[in-house]
Scaffold this motif. Sequence first.
Motif: not given
Length: 294
Positions: A202-230
């Motif tokens: 469970l411990g490593p799984t939770i860490n991986q979940m948090l890691f991918y969720q943070v990457l998801l949030l960064l990608s969502i923000f990147a759509m806005y800035f700096p890519l300007g796609l949304a």
Amino acid sequence: MNFGRDLALLLKPTLGASILFTIITGLMLGPELPGAGLIFFTMLGTYLVAISSFAYNQLLEIRTDSLMQRTEDRPLPAGRMDPLVVHLIGSSLLGVGMFLLIMYVNVLAALAAFASFLWYVFIYTAWLKPRSSLNTVLGGAAGSIGPLVGEAAASGQITVEGWMMFLILFLWQPPHFWCLGIKYRDQYAAAGLPILPVARGLGPTINQMLFYQVLLLLSIFAMYFPLGLAGEVFLVPAFGFGCLVLYFMLQFRARQSELEAGQMSPLRVFFLTIMHMLIWHLALSVDIYLRRWA
């Protein structure tokens, strides 16, 4: 025997419908708003290809499905359907779906849908799932192709916008499905499937979940800035609700002992991730419409 119920268990029509939702944003990326005919044949063809892959998934997993309580009542392990019948159903759906996409949409959209089928059935189900804890991460590519199908259908090409939509879906899937992996980890272990909660705990799984969720949030923000796609219409609900999901994932770490003992259910986060996916696709579709067509 209830054939209709068994067919639904085999083809997972609700899951297939959720894939269609991911195509809509891609369809908005064409040079003009998509017509009803294009939407209909893209949706129907992709839907048939998707549910055919679910049939072949269960054909390949008869043994492991029979070892898990959550899947032992599926029609194949329960002996209510003959594998040959399932093969005929799956191949027919695949053939009709590909025909509709090739004839009424375009070849690129058909190839994208077929790539998803091949990846899900052969790379994920047959190869990765029984062998590697990376199965959930790499297998998620199959479920992320919807936006590529949509953009290919609308414009005959796939641009950085389509690939960014693919990336966001790809990053969303691991923590989403690991919620089920945590919930049913004992059953996956009994079936010999090395999903991450079984292979690493469970411990490593939770860490991986948090890691991918943070990457998801960064990608969502990147759509806005700096890519300007949304714009803000997409960013505010997509990023905001994603932060809420991250907060509840952090509760897994704070209350890991309760999660381990089954006193805390991961299903709340599972359903929140579904809601997040629906919210950001709706917001992005509205955002694209307002920026391009309003």
